[in-house]
Design an enzyme around this catalytic site. Structure first.
Site, short mmCIF file in Angstrom:
data_model
loop_
_atom_site.label_atom_id
_atom_site.label_comp_id
_atom_site.label_asym_id
_atom_site.label_seq_id
_atom_site.Cartn_x
_atom_site.Cartn_y
_atom_site.Cartn_z
N ASP A 1 0.86 -1.19 0.00
CA ASP A 1 0.00 0.00 0.00
C ASP A 1 0.89 1.24 0.00
O ASP A 1 2.07 1.17 0.38
CB ASP A 1 -0.92 0.01 1.23
CG ASP A 1 -1.87 1.21 1.21
OD1 ASP A 1 -2.63 1.34 0.23
OD2 ASP A 1 -1.85 2.03 2.14
N SER A 2 0.31 2.36 -0.38
CA SER A 2 1.07 3.61 -0.37
C SER A 2 1.43 4.01 1.07
O SER A 2 2.36 4.78 1.27
CB SER A 2 0.26 4.72 -1.02
OG SER A 2 -0.95 4.90 -0.29
N GLU B 1 -3.95 9.11 8.15
CA GLU B 1 -2.51 8.91 8.37
C GLU B 1 -2.03 9.71 9.59
O GLU B 1 -1.06 9.35 10.24
CB GLU B 1 -1.69 9.30 7.12
CG GLU B 1 -1.99 8.45 5.89
CD GLU B 1 -1.00 7.30 5.67
OE1 GLU B 1 0.08 7.32 6.26
OE2 GLU B 1 -1.34 6.38 4.91
N HIS C 1 -7.70 3.01 2.91
CA HIS C 1 -7.69 3.80 4.15
C HIS C 1 -9.10 3.97 4.73
O HIS C 1 -9.27 4.10 5.93
CB HIS C 1 -7.13 5.19 3.89
CG HIS C 1 -5.64 5.25 3.76
ND1 HIS C 1 -4.96 4.72 2.71
CD2 HIS C 1 -4.71 5.79 4.59
CE1 HIS C 1 -3.67 4.95 2.86
NE2 HIS C 1 -3.48 5.60 4.00
N CYS D 1 -10.94 3.06 -1.37
CA CYS D 1 -9.63 3.45 -0.85
C CYS D 1 -9.45 2.64 0.42
O CYS D 1 -10.31 2.66 1.30
CB CYS D 1 -9.60 4.94 -0.55
SG CYS D 1 -8.09 5.46 0.31
N CYS E 1 -4.04 -1.18 -2.56
CA CYS E 1 -4.18 0.27 -2.64
C CYS E 1 -4.98 0.52 -3.90
O CYS E 1 -4.57 0.11 -5.00
CB CYS E 1 -2.79 0.90 -2.75
SG CYS E 1 -2.80 2.67 -3.06
N1 DGL Z 1 -4.80 3.67 0.36
C1 DGL Z 1 -4.76 4.16 -0.96
C2 DGL Z 1 -5.98 3.70 -1.75
O1 DGL Z 1 -6.51 2.68 -1.50
C3 DGL Z 1 -4.60 5.61 -1.21
C4 DGL Z 1 -3.92 6.47 -0.29
C5 DGL Z 1 -3.05 7.46 -1.00
O2 DGL Z 1 -3.56 8.47 -1.48
O3 DGL Z 1 -1.88 7.18 -1.04
O4 DGL Z 1 -6.42 4.37 -2.65
#
Ligand code: DGL
Length: 268
Positions: free
Chosen positions: A6-7, A154, A188, A186, A69
């Site tokens: 993931d990012s 975050e 997150h 997303c 991600c």
């Molecule tokens: N967690 C990432 C996603 O699922 C995105 C977060 C980011 O912007 O890096 O899209």
């Protein structure tokens, strides 16, 4: 090993569900915390970062990598699969999160009206719309970018009332189209699953993307024994990040409910 990328820390939601659905398989998590968020970046850069991360996980011995991600899945997965993987690692696999969740959504919707919330990059890529249209022609997809949510999560601010207020504003435009299913596009946003449920209309289905991804992965491994037999079983899971901050350590600890050793790595 199964690599989970993931990012940042959003993919931990997928990690947790994969560990539950596939106990005994050794997992290697990588969060590109030094370069997160990806959601406001260009496709070229997201592709470059994602390819570096996948390659790193391959070099650590992963036979299969889940891009946990949505942003990286939307902007880089197809190119990685079509142009890079076959030339460089033809016997390994890279999977994403968009297809499995779109499959579930296309079955879950009754009205054929589906909402998608995600980062700016995921929403503007149109990736969910394309997958959903291919799976259920004629489906109506209503998307909403929520660019402020990833930084708030975050920063450990997921439970703050201000975050809820921002989330409600993002969800409001999805009320008029009368969607019956909402995709949290997303990883997150899984940290805000309950908040999305309470902000949406009554009776709306909010899909649990992390759980769906883990279940579809289990199913994939049952159908692809040639990959499954190569995966390492047993041994401790590992957690890698490109930057380690106290805040990241705290969120990992809180989310996983245990203290884990975090290793700092350099993808360059
Ligand atoms: N967690 C990432 C996603 O699922 C995105 C977060 C980011 O912007 O890096 O899209």
């Amino acid at each position: 090993m199964i690599g989970i990328f993931d990012s940042g820390l959003g993919g931990l939601t997928v990690f947790k569900e994969v560990a539950k659905a596939l106990p005994g398989y050794r997992l290697l998590y990588l969060g590109d915390t030094a370069r997160t968020p990806y959601g406001n970046r260009s496709q070229d850069l997201i592709y470059k970062f994602t390819k570096e991360a996948v390659e790193y996980l391959f070099r650590q011995g992963c036979q299969l990598v889940i891009i946990a991600c949505n942003t990286a899945s939307a902007e880089a997965l197809r190119k990685i699969q079509r142009e890079w993987l076959s030339k460089n690692y033809p016997e390994r696999r890279v999977l994403g999160v968009i297809r499995p969740v779109a499959e579930e959504a296309s079955q879950a919707t009754k009205s054929g009206r589906i909402g998608v919330v995600g980062t700016r990059a995921t929403v503007s890529s149109g990736a969910y719309g394309r997958e959903l249209e291919a799976l259920k022609p004629g489906v109506k997809v209503f998307s909403q970018a929520c660019p402020l949510l990833v930084p708030l999560i975050e920063e450990g601010q997921a439970k703050r009332p201000e975050t809820m207020k921002i989330l409600r504003n993002y969800v409001r435009p999805l009320k008029a189209p009368k969607i019956d299913t909402l995709i949290l596009g997303c990883t997150h946003y899984q940290f805000l699953y309950r908040q999305f449920k309470s902000a949406g209309q009554k009776g709306i289905k909010v899909l649990d993307s992390a759980k769906i991804t883990a279940e579809k992965l289990k199913d994939y491994l049952a159908r692809h024994k040639e990959i499954e037999v190569k995966l390492e079983k047993g041994g401790a899971n590992r957690f890698l990040a490109t930057d380690l901050t106290e805040n990241f350590k705290k969120i990992v600890r809180d989310w996983l409910g245990e203290e884990v050793k975090l290793e700092k790595v350099d993808l360059g």
